[in-house]
Structure formats: structure tokens, C-alpha cells
Enzyme design. Structure first.
Site, PDB file in Angstrom:
ATOM      1  N   SER A 139       0.799  -0.993   0.025  1.00 27.67           N
ATOM      2  CA  SER A 139      -0.112  -0.072  -0.160  1.00 27.67           C
ATOM      3  C   SER A 139       0.700   1.113   0.120  1.00 27.67           C
ATOM      4  O   SER A 139       2.112   1.109   0.331  1.00 27.67           O
ATOM      5  CB  SER A 139      -0.824  -0.006   1.298  1.00 27.67           C
ATOM      6  OG  SER A 139      -1.525   1.185   1.551  1.00 27.67           O
ATOM      7  N   TYR A 152      -2.522  -0.933  10.377  1.00 33.25           N
ATOM      8  CA  TYR A 152      -2.340  -1.515   8.955  1.00 33.25           C
ATOM      9  C   TYR A 152      -1.086  -0.773   8.458  1.00 33.25           C
ATOM     10  O   TYR A 152      -0.418  -1.472   7.603  1.00 33.25           O
ATOM     11  CB  TYR A 152      -3.555  -0.461   8.430  1.00 33.25           C
ATOM     12  CG  TYR A 152      -3.755  -0.612   6.898  1.00 33.25           C
ATOM     13  CD1 TYR A 152      -4.428  -1.753   6.382  1.00 33.25           C
ATOM     14  CD2 TYR A 152      -2.940   0.246   5.883  1.00 33.25           C
ATOM     15  CE1 TYR A 152      -4.665  -1.648   4.851  1.00 33.25           C
ATOM     16  CE2 TYR A 152      -3.351  -0.003   4.626  1.00 33.25           C
ATOM     17  CZ  TYR A 152      -3.994  -1.008   3.959  1.00 33.25           C
ATOM     18  OH  TYR A 152      -4.244  -1.339   2.708  1.00 33.25           O
TER      19      TYR A 152
HETATM   20  P1  NAD Z   1     -11.443  -6.292  -0.314  1.00 32.08           P
HETATM   21  O1  NAD Z   1     -12.044  -6.279   1.035  1.00 32.08           O
HETATM   22  O2  NAD Z   1     -12.146  -6.167  -1.588  1.00 32.08           O
HETATM   23  O3  NAD Z   1     -10.655  -7.613  -0.540  1.00 32.08           O
HETATM   24  C1  NAD Z   1     -10.100  -8.161   0.663  1.00 32.08           C
HETATM   25  C2  NAD Z   1      -9.881  -9.427   0.425  1.00 32.08           C
HETATM   26  O4  NAD Z   1      -9.051 -10.245   1.478  1.00 32.08           O
HETATM   27  C3  NAD Z   1     -11.302 -10.293   0.518  1.00 32.08           C
HETATM   28  O5  NAD Z   1     -11.082 -11.091  -0.794  1.00 32.08           O
HETATM   29  C4  NAD Z   1     -11.291 -11.042   1.531  1.00 32.08           C
HETATM   30  O6  NAD Z   1     -12.206 -12.001   1.265  1.00 32.08           O
HETATM   31  C5  NAD Z   1     -10.017 -11.209   1.951  1.00 32.08           C
HETATM   32  N1  NAD Z   1      -9.608 -11.781   3.159  1.00 32.08           N
HETATM   33  C6  NAD Z   1     -10.137 -10.865   4.371  1.00 32.08           C
HETATM   34  N2  NAD Z   1      -9.729 -11.633   5.443  1.00 32.08           N
HETATM   35  C7  NAD Z   1      -9.301 -12.873   4.994  1.00 32.08           C
HETATM   36  C8  NAD Z   1      -8.821 -14.027   5.631  1.00 32.08           C
HETATM   37  N3  NAD Z   1      -8.817 -14.042   6.967  1.00 32.08           N
HETATM   38  N4  NAD Z   1      -8.387 -14.966   4.828  1.00 32.08           N
HETATM   39  C9  NAD Z   1      -8.433 -14.831   3.658  1.00 32.08           C
HETATM   40  N5  NAD Z   1      -8.695 -13.843   2.862  1.00 32.08           N
HETATM   41  C10 NAD Z   1      -9.507 -12.791   3.495  1.00 32.08           C
HETATM   42  O7  NAD Z   1     -10.292  -5.056  -0.206  1.00 32.08           O
HETATM   43  P2  NAD Z   1      -9.071  -4.714  -1.542  1.00 32.08           P
HETATM   44  O8  NAD Z   1      -9.397  -3.147  -1.293  1.00 32.08           O
HETATM   45  O9  NAD Z   1      -9.326  -5.532  -2.722  1.00 32.08           O
HETATM   46  O10 NAD Z   1      -7.989  -5.047  -0.696  1.00 32.08           O
HETATM   47  C11 NAD Z   1      -6.898  -5.963  -1.101  1.00 32.08           C
HETATM   48  C12 NAD Z   1      -5.480  -5.753  -0.805  1.00 32.08           C
HETATM   49  O11 NAD Z   1      -5.035  -4.327  -1.399  1.00 32.08           O
HETATM   50  C13 NAD Z   1      -5.396  -5.419   0.754  1.00 32.08           C
HETATM   51  O12 NAD Z   1      -4.050  -5.999   1.271  1.00 32.08           O
HETATM   52  C14 NAD Z   1      -5.266  -4.080   0.983  1.00 32.08           C
HETATM   53  O13 NAD Z   1      -4.828  -3.547   2.098  1.00 32.08           O
HETATM   54  C15 NAD Z   1      -4.610  -3.597  -0.282  1.00 32.08           C
HETATM   55  N6  NAD Z   1      -4.820  -2.218  -0.902  1.00 32.08           N
HETATM   56  C16 NAD Z   1      -6.059  -1.790  -0.964  1.00 32.08           C
HETATM   57  C17 NAD Z   1      -6.252  -0.238  -1.446  1.00 32.08           C
HETATM   58  C18 NAD Z   1      -7.764   0.009  -1.593  1.00 32.08           C
HETATM   59  O14 NAD Z   1      -7.678   1.528  -1.867  1.00 32.08           O
HETATM   60  N7  NAD Z   1      -8.701  -0.547  -1.776  1.00 32.08           N
HETATM   61  C19 NAD Z   1      -5.170   0.364  -1.162  1.00 32.08           C
HETATM   62  C20 NAD Z   1      -3.928  -0.027  -0.949  1.00 32.08           C
HETATM   63  C21 NAD Z   1      -3.713  -1.387  -0.554  1.00 32.08           C
END
Ligand code: NAD
Length: 257
Positions: A139, A152
Site C-alpha cells: 500500500s 495497517y
Molecule cells: P477487499 O475487502 O475487496 O478484499 C480483501 C480480500 O481479502 C477479500 O477477498 C477478502 O475475502 C480477503 N480476506 C479478508 N480476510 C481474509 C482472511 N482471513 N483470509 C483470507 N482472505 C481474507 O479489499 P481490497 O481493497 O481489494 O484489498 C486488497 C488488498 O489491497 C489488501 O491487502 C489491502 O490492504 C490492499 N490495498 C487496498 C487499497 C484500496 O484502496 N482498496 C489500497 C492499498 C492497498
């Protein structure tokens, strides 16, 4: 660019960035293994849909990334793991003095320790096959900080550090290990933060998006899951064979500020 014959394991891929990355890897020809902690018909249906859309092999493996044994079992049940994408992640926002201990533990486990366990389980197989790619979805918060996100930010900085260590340990193997650092991407994880922020600041949705969420994203646009998938496919390509131990920001200029 073809990743035909390679198998990619993507943690946390029944939603958001993980699903988008899985779809782009499948379009590039890789077989994909989807994952989350649930075991619903719709989870398995996502894999079937990718297989019918792209012609690759796709399956869904239930494994809870908060549990060390499940992380390692995921790699075993995947069968092959040429490409490992550590993406599973959750968020919780609170001042440090009020931060619930169970949320701290869950964020450290899912967002950081899971990557340790899956990499530990996958690297030997990549060495044996003579090819491997690890892409950790970190991130902008792996490089910078924001208030109220102690767990985080700690976890994501940890992922960036661990990425460099694994890159050094695999530097003489045909394996690379990198982190992608997205800014804000409109996924369920971000969508869930909007109602509370609207209440907290007494703002409209539009104002929350532009002035709070995208305050630090100079492009004033969300990155997309397709862009994250495209960056991942690039890191898996031959062109990226000498890119290892580093981060690629997909953040509309956030970390340039
Ligand atoms: P999201 O909530 O859509 O997806 C998260 C995924 O992780 C889902 O598929 C969920 O089922 C899975 N998950 C959660 N707990 C879990 C567990 N215990 N075991 C297995 N799977 C689990 O969120 P996202 O925005 O797609 O985030 C995905 C990654 O990207 C994360 O690591 C997040 O920190 C990172 N990220 C997101 C953003 C953003 O703006 N959306 C920015 C930077 C980084």
C-alpha cells in the site's frame, strides 16, 4: 505476454483487487487459484467464471489467512505455485490508545504474517521449478503513514521490508519478489470507510471521496483493479526479470508529495 503454463495463487481473491489481479493473470494465460476464508457456492462460481471466460484452469481454495497452518495449506492444495500474490487484507481505523487489541492482532496476521507463511511455503517449489514470481500487494501506507491506522501501516511497512529480504534470499534464483503500493482503489474495503467518514465529517459522499479519501492522491482519481492487475502481469513478465526487492507505486502521485 503469455503466462501460459504458470499457476498463480492469489490470497484474498473473491473480491476487489485480488479478484481483479486474478482476472488479469488469467487473461495473460496463467491458471489461477482463488482464495478467501469463506467456502460459499459463489466463491467457487467465481473460479468457474474465470475458467469459462479465459480458458485457463481456475479453482477456489478456502483458507483463512489469519491462521499460519491455513496459509501453508493453501500453497499445498494449490498444487502448483509459480506466481504468488499476497493480497488478503483488512482495515480498522482508531487512535492508538483506543485501538482494539483483537483488531491489531487480526491486521498483523492477515495483512503481514500471512505473506511470511505463504512465501515460506512457496519459495522451495519455485526454486525446484527454476522460475517464480512473488508480488505482495502492500500500500502507499507501506511507504507513508496516516493517523489512526497504526496496525495497517505497521503491517504494510512490514510487508515492504519482508519483500526486500525475500528478494535478497532469492536473488541468485530465477525468482523475483516485489511489492505493489496502491493508493486508493475503489473496492469493498474502501467503500466500507465512506459511510462512517460521511458521518464523522458531516460531508456528502462526493466530498468524502474528493476531499478525504483522495485528499492525498494528486490525480484525484481512484486507481482501478485492472491497473493493479496489469502491473502484476508486468512484474510476472520476462521484461521484469531483473526487477526484484522493490516497490511499484500505483497511487496517482501520492508518494511523490
Ligand atoms: P477487499 O475487502 O475487496 O478484499 C480483501 C480480500 O481479502 C477479500 O477477498 C477478502 O475475502 C480477503 N480476506 C479478508 N480476510 C481474509 C482472511 N482471513 N483470509 C483470507 N482472505 C481474507 O479489499 P481490497 O481493497 O481489494 O484489498 C486488497 C488488498 O489491497 C489488501 O491487502 C489491502 O490492504 C490492499 N490495498 C487496498 C487499497 C484500496 O484502496 N482498496 C489500497 C492499498 C492497498
Amino acid at each position: 505476454m503469455s503466462l501460459s503454463g504458470k499457476t498463480a495463487v492469489i490470497t484474498g481473491s473473491n473480491s476487489g483487487i485480488g479478484l481483479g489481479v486474478a482476472q488479469e493473470l488469467a487473461k495473460a494465460g496463467a491458471n489461477v487459484v482463488l482464495n478467501s476464508f469463506t467456502d460459499r457456492d459463489e466463491d467457487h462460481a467465481l473460479a468457474a467464471q474465470i475458467a469459462s471466460d479465459t480458458g485457463v484452469e481456475a479453482k477456489y481454495v478456502q483458507a483463512d489467512m489469519s491462521k499460519a497452518d491455513d496459509c501453508r495449506r493453501l500453497i499445498v492444495e494449490a498444487g502448483d505455485c509459480d506466481i504468488l500474490i499476497n493480497n488478503a487484507g483488512i482495515q480498522h481505523v482508531a487512535p492508538v490508545q483506543d485501538f482494539p487489541v483483537e483488531k491489531w492482532d487480526a491486521i498483523i496476521a492477515i495483512n503481514m504474517s500471512s505473506a511470511f507463511h505463504t512465501m515460506a511455503a512457496a519459495v522451495s517449489g519455485m526454486r525446484e521449478k527454476g522460475w517464480g514470481r512473488v508480488v505482495n500487494i502492500a500500500s502507499a501506507h507501506g511507504l507513508t503513514a496516516s493517523p489512526y491506522k497504526s496496525a495497517y501501516v505497521a503491517a504494510k511497512h512490514g510487508v515492504v521490508g519482508m519483500t526486500k529480504v525475500v528478494a535478497l534470499e532469492t536473488a541468485e534464483d530465477p525468482i523475483t519478489c516485489n511489492a505493489i503500493c496502491p493508493g486508493y482503489v475503489l473496492t469493498p474495503l474502501v467503500e466500507a470507510q465512506i459511510p462512517d467518514t460521511m458521518k464523522e465529517y458531516n460531508m456528502s459522499r462526493e466530498d468524502v471521496v474528493r476531499n478525504v479519501l483522495l485528499e492525498r492522491q494528486p490525480s484525484k482519481e481512484f486507481a482501478t483493479v485492472e491497473q493493479l492487475g496489469g502491473t502484476t502481469v508486468f512484474l510476472c513478465s520476462d521484461a521484469a526479470a531483473q526487477i526484484t526487492g522493490t516497490t511499484i507505486s500505483v497511487d496517482g502521485g501520492w508518494t511523490a508529495l
